[in-house]
Design a protein around this motif. Structure first.
Motif, mmCIF file in Angstrom:
data_model
loop_
_atom_site.group_PDB
_atom_site.id
_atom_site.type_symbol
_atom_site.label_atom_id
_atom_site.label_comp_id
_atom_site.label_asym_id
_atom_site.label_seq_id
_atom_site.Cartn_x
_atom_site.Cartn_y
_atom_site.Cartn_z
ATOM 1 N N LYS A 115 -0.373 -12.043 7.654
ATOM 2 C CA LYS A 115 -0.661 -13.236 6.849
ATOM 3 C C LYS A 115 -0.205 -13.059 5.405
ATOM 4 O O LYS A 115 0.023 -14.044 4.692
ATOM 5 C CB LYS A 115 -2.161 -13.532 6.875
ATOM 6 N N LEU A 116 -0.104 -11.813 4.970
ATOM 7 C CA LEU A 116 0.357 -11.552 3.606
ATOM 8 C C LEU A 116 1.716 -12.198 3.346
ATOM 9 O O LEU A 116 1.983 -12.690 2.248
ATOM 10 C CB LEU A 116 0.462 -10.045 3.369
ATOM 11 N N PHE A 117 2.562 -12.206 4.349
ATOM 12 C CA PHE A 117 3.931 -12.681 4.149
ATOM 13 C C PHE A 117 4.016 -14.209 4.140
ATOM 14 O O PHE A 117 5.100 -14.756 3.948
ATOM 15 C CB PHE A 117 4.845 -12.086 5.222
ATOM 16 N N ARG A 118 2.874 -14.887 4.345
ATOM 17 C CA ARG A 118 2.869 -16.341 4.149
ATOM 18 C C ARG A 118 2.973 -16.693 2.673
ATOM 19 O O ARG A 118 3.313 -17.821 2.322
ATOM 20 C CB ARG A 118 1.601 -16.944 4.738
ATOM 21 N N SER A 119 2.646 -15.720 1.832
ATOM 22 C CA SER A 119 2.789 -15.913 0.387
ATOM 23 C C SER A 119 4.219 -15.584 -0.012
ATOM 24 O O SER A 119 4.682 -14.451 0.158
ATOM 25 C CB SER A 119 1.819 -14.999 -0.365
ATOM 26 N N ALA A 120 4.920 -16.578 -0.530
ATOM 27 C CA ALA A 120 6.299 -16.340 -0.964
ATOM 28 C C ALA A 120 6.354 -15.299 -2.074
ATOM 29 O O ALA A 120 7.283 -14.491 -2.131
ATOM 30 C CB ALA A 120 6.924 -17.649 -1.450
ATOM 31 N N ALA A 121 5.337 -15.289 -2.949
ATOM 32 C CA ALA A 121 5.321 -14.332 -4.051
ATOM 33 C C ALA A 121 5.163 -12.909 -3.534
ATOM 34 O O ALA A 121 5.821 -11.978 -4.004
ATOM 35 C CB ALA A 121 4.197 -14.670 -5.024
ATOM 36 N N THR A 131 1.790 -9.022 -9.358
ATOM 37 C CA THR A 131 2.059 -10.265 -8.639
ATOM 38 C C THR A 131 1.785 -10.117 -7.151
ATOM 39 O O THR A 131 1.257 -11.027 -6.505
ATOM 40 C CB THR A 131 3.525 -10.692 -8.854
ATOM 41 N N ALA A 132 2.133 -8.965 -6.587
ATOM 42 C CA ALA A 132 1.903 -8.737 -5.149
ATOM 43 C C ALA A 132 0.432 -8.881 -4.805
ATOM 44 O O ALA A 132 0.068 -9.468 -3.780
ATOM 45 C CB ALA A 132 2.398 -7.349 -4.752
ATOM 46 N N ALA A 149 -6.420 -8.417 -0.914
ATOM 47 C CA ALA A 149 -5.824 -7.880 -2.139
ATOM 48 C C ALA A 149 -5.543 -6.388 -2.044
ATOM 49 O O ALA A 149 -4.494 -5.911 -2.467
ATOM 50 C CB ALA A 149 -6.749 -8.166 -3.330
ATOM 51 N N GLY A 150 -6.493 -5.620 -1.512
ATOM 52 C CA GLY A 150 -6.282 -4.186 -1.396
ATOM 53 C C GLY A 150 -5.133 -3.856 -0.459
ATOM 54 O O GLY A 150 -4.311 -2.987 -0.726
ATOM 55 N N MET A 151 -5.077 -4.561 0.686
ATOM 56 C CA MET A 151 -3.993 -4.336 1.631
ATOM 57 C C MET A 151 -2.649 -4.722 1.009
ATOM 58 O O MET A 151 -1.624 -4.084 1.281
ATOM 59 C CB MET A 151 -4.220 -5.141 2.905
ATOM 60 N N ALA A 152 -2.640 -5.750 0.166
ATOM 61 C CA ALA A 152 -1.399 -6.157 -0.489
ATOM 62 C C ALA A 152 -0.879 -5.052 -1.395
ATOM 63 O O ALA A 152 0.328 -4.766 -1.426
ATOM 64 C CB ALA A 152 -1.626 -7.440 -1.293
ATOM 65 N N ALA A 153 -1.780 -4.400 -2.143
ATOM 66 C CA ALA A 153 -1.368 -3.305 -3.024
ATOM 67 C C ALA A 153 -0.782 -2.159 -2.217
ATOM 68 O O ALA A 153 0.273 -1.609 -2.551
ATOM 69 C CB ALA A 153 -2.558 -2.823 -3.842
ATOM 70 N N ALA A 154 -1.463 -1.792 -1.132
ATOM 71 C CA ALA A 154 -0.977 -0.690 -0.304
ATOM 72 C C ALA A 154 0.312 -1.078 0.412
ATOM 73 O O ALA A 154 1.225 -0.260 0.559
ATOM 74 C CB ALA A 154 -2.043 -0.290 0.709
ATOM 75 N N GLY A 155 0.413 -2.327 0.880
ATOM 76 C CA GLY A 155 1.633 -2.776 1.539
ATOM 77 C C GLY A 155 2.827 -2.753 0.605
ATOM 78 O O GLY A 155 3.920 -2.324 0.977
#
Length: 520
Positions: free
Chosen positions: A245-251, A366-367, A376-382
């Motif tokens: 689902k993270l990749f649904r965010s274009a940013a 931004t990520a 948010a935490g998974m986004a940082a690690a990803g």
């Protein structure tokens, strides 16, 4: 302690990069084997960073932090005693495993220790400065060591630093876990590790031999199949390692791509340029380190004001502008030759550091800020994981390009230098057997100097190709940032202070952008 941890984690990156010519001479290693010296460290980092974050969330971040330091110390000890390039790979892999454990847990420890999101931003800035400081000090440490003793001793500082940090952490750190029911995603971990390893192996071996070789084709096919399997596994998992689902965010998609390309160019750049300093300019490791440190020092100097600028200038402008500056710096380096002076080189390296400094902080921020609170935490690690994938591909891709172009043009340069047919065949056979560095070990009598001059010219052909490819990739990343980092979501980001959490989806304490819908 978090700053010490990330410093220990990143110290081997440039320490080893600038020592590659010395390692090549001592181990009689080919360019492909040297690429594996770098990638043996970065691959475990890329493959295990997400899992390490989840383990910390479930079993305690202090435990994972100390385990990471132990792996770093063990890896340095193994590399310190290495008598072959294969043992050196093992030491690098152990250290890379430790770094994978340290990166997500250090950020999670900051989030736990500093609940206030505004105050936490200062400590995350210190964390980033510590990372860049390790990259900056690595070449200097390696240079000072190699001026007096064997290259193996570049690994010594990591051993006491890790042990002392472990002792201090045992007394000073309090353990923490993430709320919720996170669990390890073994199918996701195994498919991700297989995809990354097979891809890097295929690129390195394809560059060293041929991309039509059966084992290379098998490796690349395995990488594609494992990548597809990873996506399918993560889509069906109740507790995915990387929520798609993270990749649904274009940013988020844009900053992840930018992170991967940036580190591909950066680590690949250090790899190729360190060989240029050693093989073409015949500089000592300390002299080479003094030049390479310019990049990291400039990034450190720019990093602090960029953090403050983010409240006034959009991340889109900072990231795109920084990438354009970096691309310009890489293109300016395509004019260097064997006689390029320090003064002529240093301003170009400083320009590259300026571009990096403009990109790193807003890219990470931004990520995290572009996804819902609970991711948010998974986004940082990803973002970190894809950054390390780029770092693993850097030496592989640029090393393959460098070797292919240099060996392809070497015969012509040898003929121009006046070597006879038998002498040219002798040089080409040595390169085919032992890589570009093998030319220095030949005994061609009066023709030796001319052969080395031809090798320098061939190497420069390969280096210039690497720089052009890096610049084009950086321009592609700038275009991606300019197109995708825009719109209301980007404006909301400026009022949001992101928090890099652990490798899982914990991310506690992070404010989500207004109106962000996790299902959108």
């Amino acid at each position: 302690m978090a700053c010490v941890g990330v410093f220990v984690a990143y110290l081997p990156v440039t320490t080893v990069s600038v020592s590659l010519p010395a390692i090549q001479r001592a181990m009689h290693a080919s360019t492909a084997q040297l690429a594996w010296v770098s990638d043996a460290f970065v691959l475990p980092m890329a493959a295990l960073i997400l899992t390490a974050g989840v383990v910390g969330d479930v079993h305690g971040r202090k435990k994972v932090f100390q385990a990471g330091l132990a792996f770093c110390a063990a890896g340095a000890a193994v590399a310190l005693s290495a008598q072959s390039v294969e043992v050196l790979w093992i030491g690098q892999a152990l250290a890379g495993t430790g770094a994978a454990a340290l990166l997500p847990t250090t950020l999670a420890l900051i989030s736990h220790a500093v609940p206030d999101h505004r105050e936490r931003g200062k400590f995350i800035g210190l964390w980033a400065t510590s990372l860049l400081s390790a990259l900056a000090l690595g070449p200097i440490i390696a240079g000072l060591v190699l001026e007096h003793v064997s290259w193996r001793w570049i690994y010594l500082p990591a051993v006491p630093a890790s042990v002392v940090a472990m002792v201090c952490a045992a007394r000073l750190l309090t353990d923490s876990r993430a709320a919720g029911s996170r669990r390890l995603d073994w199918p996701g971990q195994l498919t991700a590790a297989l995809a990354i390893t097979a891809l890097v192996y295929g690129v390195i071996e394809g560059g060293a031999e041929s991309f039509t070789d059966a084992k290379v084709l098998l490796a690349l096919f395995t990488a594609v199949a494992a990548g597809v399997a990873f996506v399918l596994v993560e889509r069906r998992s109740d507790s995915p390692m990387l929520d798609l689902k993270l990749f649904r965010s274009a940013a988020f998609s844009a900053t992840t791509l930018v992170a991967m390309i940036s580190f591909l160019g950066l680590i690949g750049f250090f790899f190729a340029l360190s060989l240029y300093f050693g093989m073409v300019q015949q500089l000592s490791t300390l002299e080479a380190g003094a030049r390479l440190v310019t990049v990291s020092l400039m990034a450190i100097l720019v990093g602090a004001p960029v953090g403050r600028l983010m409240h006034r200038v959009s991340a889109r402008l900072l990231i795109t502008g920084g990438l354009l500056v970096s691309a310009g710096a890489l293109l300016s380096l395509t004019t260097i030759d064997a006689d390029t002076s320090y003064v002529s080189l240093v301003w170009r390296l400083a320009l590259l550091g300026l571009g990096m400094g403009l990109v790193i902080t807003p890219m990470t921020a931004t990520a995290v800020a572009s996804v819902p609170h609970h991711l948010a935490g998974m986004a940082a690690a990803g973002n970190n994981a894809f950054r390390q994938v780029g770092g693993a591909l850097g030496p592989a891709v640029l090393g393959a390009l460098l070797t292919s172009r240099a060996t392809g043009s070497l015969s012509g340069h040898l003929a121009e230098a006046g070597l006879t047919g038998p002498q040219r065949r002798s040089v080409l056979a040595a390169v085919d057997e032992g890589g570009l560095g093998a030319v220095a070990r030949l005994d061609l009598g009066p023709a030796q100097g001319r052969a080395l001059g031809a090798l320098s010219e061939a190497f420069l052909d390969g280096l210039h190709l690497c720089l052009i490819v890096s610049a084009l990739l950086t321009l592609l990343a700038a275009a991606v940032a300019a197109v995708l980092l825009r719109g209301p979501r980007q404006r909301q980001q400026r009022t949001t202070t992101p928090v890099a959490g652990s490798g899982s989806g914990a991310g506690t304490g992070t404010r989500s952008p207004v109106g962000m819908n996790p299902e959108r």
